[in-house]
Scaffold this active site. Structure first.
Site, PDB file in Angstrom:
ATOM      1  CG  LEU A  20      -2.309   0.820   0.975  1.00  0.00           C
ATOM      2  CD1 LEU A  20      -3.205   0.343  -0.038  1.00  0.00           C
ATOM      3  CD2 LEU A  20      -2.836   0.998   2.326  1.00  0.00           C
TER       4      LEU A  20
ATOM      5  NE  ARG B 156       5.623   7.007  -4.300  1.00  0.00           N
ATOM      6  CZ  ARG B 156       6.916   7.306  -3.959  1.00  0.00           C
ATOM      7  NH1 ARG B 156       7.134   8.588  -3.446  1.00  0.00           N
ATOM      8  NH2 ARG B 156       7.917   6.244  -3.767  1.00  0.00           N
TER       9      ARG B 156
ATOM     10  NE  ARG C 160       8.548  -4.484   5.802  1.00  0.00           N
ATOM     11  CZ  ARG C 160       9.451  -4.174   5.302  1.00  0.00           C
ATOM     12  NH1 ARG C 160      10.504  -5.211   5.372  1.00  0.00           N
ATOM     13  NH2 ARG C 160       9.484  -3.409   4.151  1.00  0.00           N
ATOM     14  CB  THR C 161       4.051  -0.937  10.185  1.00  0.00           C
ATOM     15  OG1 THR C 161       4.626  -0.380   8.924  1.00  0.00           O
ATOM     16  CG2 THR C 161       4.978  -1.592  11.093  1.00  0.00           C
TER      17      THR C 161
ATOM     18  N   GLY D 144       2.962  -5.634  -9.843  1.00  0.00           N
ATOM     19  CA  GLY D 144       4.358  -5.246  -9.217  1.00  0.00           C
ATOM     20  C   GLY D 144       5.225  -5.855  -9.975  1.00  0.00           C
ATOM     21  NE  ARG D 145      10.086  -4.518 -11.405  1.00  0.00           N
ATOM     22  CZ  ARG D 145       9.326  -3.540 -11.838  1.00  0.00           C
ATOM     23  NH1 ARG D 145       8.189  -3.812 -12.159  1.00  0.00           N
ATOM     24  NH2 ARG D 145      10.058  -2.418 -12.189  1.00  0.00           N
TER      25      ARG D 145
ATOM     26  CD  GLU E 132       8.141  -8.799 -17.161  1.00  0.00           C
ATOM     27  OE1 GLU E 132       8.731  -7.665 -17.514  1.00  0.00           O
ATOM     28  OE2 GLU E 132       7.299  -8.666 -16.064  1.00  0.00           O
TER      29      GLU E 132
ATOM     30  CG  HIS F 131       6.289  -4.763 -17.470  1.00  0.00           C
ATOM     31  ND1 HIS F 131       7.394  -5.321 -16.583  1.00  0.00           N
ATOM     32  CD2 HIS F 131       5.947  -3.613 -16.756  1.00  0.00           C
ATOM     33  CE1 HIS F 131       7.814  -4.393 -15.724  1.00  0.00           C
ATOM     34  NE2 HIS F 131       6.949  -3.555 -15.471  1.00  0.00           N
TER      35      HIS F 131
HETATM   36  C1  DGY Z   1       8.258   0.666 -13.252  1.00  0.00           C
HETATM   37  O1  DGY Z   1       8.054   1.884 -13.155  1.00  0.00           O
HETATM   38  O2  DGY Z   1       8.688   0.018 -12.377  1.00  0.00           O
HETATM   39  C2  DGY Z   1       7.343  -0.237 -14.168  1.00  0.00           C
HETATM   40  O3  DGY Z   1       7.463  -1.602 -13.685  1.00  0.00           O
HETATM   41  C3  DGY Z   1       8.141  -0.034 -15.422  1.00  0.00           C
HETATM   42  O4  DGY Z   1       7.190  -0.120 -16.347  1.00  0.00           O
END
Ligand code: DGY
Length: 323
Positions: A153, A155, A176-177, A232-233, A262, A280
């Site tokens: 959580l 930005r 975590r917090t 995210g990743r 990727e 992505h």
């Molecule tokens: C980022 O800004 O980390 C995005 O994944 C790139 O597109």
């Protein structure tokens, strides 16, 4: 060096606007990859900054004794060893804020595509099947009545939560917090959140502590109506466990914008009917990528002109040492 401008190295591919703007301020130099074998003695002794859209291994950083700053294209800087850079007093910058709303928009779009199968429905229309075979199937899943848990959580997570409020779903989060002043339910563990919600949106950074944390146990806890969205990743999700969970109905569906390796997406994922897949593209509009490009160049300019980067990562909170 052809002039007394700072020399900025661009290893590998880079956003075109960064490439266009760098010569206005710097002496840019290009090599094909972040491979120390490509670094000549002349390069090694002259490079003061690196602009990167990809990975910078620690040994590559070590090839440049005069290196002062690495400007990363992207808010996620998992490709840069920022701890190692900090040990070497090398500034690392990323591109926060300018992509927040775009990525949050994409997360919602991917969530809707996943539960309501809009890309598949569009194919139905385009292939003439609406005319020949009639209406598209009713989607087994809906966003209505869902409880969405945000894994992360920051930005972007907050921007996603704000949008979810408008969709009238219940919102929870795992960090975590707990964050103060929020009405969303906080869970101290990912598994306890997974047990309580039916939808998870992953928006944590790709670090060692988040690596493969969305695992078989978490997916089992999410359950048969469960939907997993990842913007995210790819490294945060155990991809093999996810494929297995999708194949066996342990969870209902997944929407993925990011992957472990990727641009390679496992064949098993491509062949699953209950996934919505994007290459992505969460931040990939022209306007947002332009803003990210400007922040890469503006960080380099600010560092060398004022001695302070605009958006340093937390690992490198320092200012430029004056000679
Ligand atoms: C980022 O800004 O980390 C995005 O994944 C790139 O597109």
């Amino acid at each position: 060096m052809s002039n007394n401008r700072q020399r900025i190295l661009v290893p590998g591919k880079m956003n075109q606007r960064v490439l266009d703007r760098l010569p206005d301020h710097f002496d840019p130099v290009f090599i094909a990859a972040t491979d120390p074998a490509l670094v000549t003695a002349e390069l090694s002794s002259s490079v003061a900054g690196i602009a990167v859209q990809g990975k910078i291994p620690a040994e590559f950083v070590d090839a440049f004794p005069k290196l002062e700053i690495i400007a990363n294209f992207g808010v996620g800087y998992d490709g840069v060893d920022a701890v190692h850079a900090a040990e070497r007093s090398v500034m690392v910058t990323n591109t926060p804020d300018v992509l927040t709303e775009e990525v949050a928009d994409t997360a919602i779009g991917l969530l809707l595509n996943t539960v309501r199968c809009f890309p598949v429905a569009e194919q139905w229309l385009r292939q003439g099947r609406w005319v020949k075979e009639g209406a598209f199937v009713l989607t087994p899943l809906t966003l209505r009545g869902r409880t969405v848990g945000l894994y992360g959580l920051g930005r972007i997570g907050l921007a996603i939560a704000k949008r979810l409020e408008a969709f009238g779903v219940s919102i929870a989060y795992h960090t975590r917090t707990p964050r103060e002043g929020l009405a969303y339910t906080h869970y101290t563990t990912l598994k306890s959140m997974a047990e309580a919600v039916d939808t998870i949106i992953v928006i944590v950074p790709g670090t060692e502590s988040t690596r493969r944390t969305v695992n078989a146990e978490v997916l089992q806890a999410l359950g048969p109506q469960g939907v997993l969205i990842n913007v995210g990743r790819g490294t945060t999700v155990d991809e093999e466990a996810l494929i297995d969970a999708l194949q066996r109905g342990v969870i209902a569906a997944a929407g993925l914008d990011v992957f472990e390796n990727e641009p390679h997406v496992p064949e098993a994922l491509l062949s699953l009917p209950n996934v919505s897949l994007l290459p992505h593209v969460a931040s990939a509009s022209q306007a947002t990528r332009d803003a990210m490009a400007d922040l890469v160049v503006d960080n380099l300019v600010a560092w060398f002109e004022t001695g302070a980067a605009l958006t340093p990562v937390p690992e490198t909170p320092f200012k430029r040492k004056t000679a």
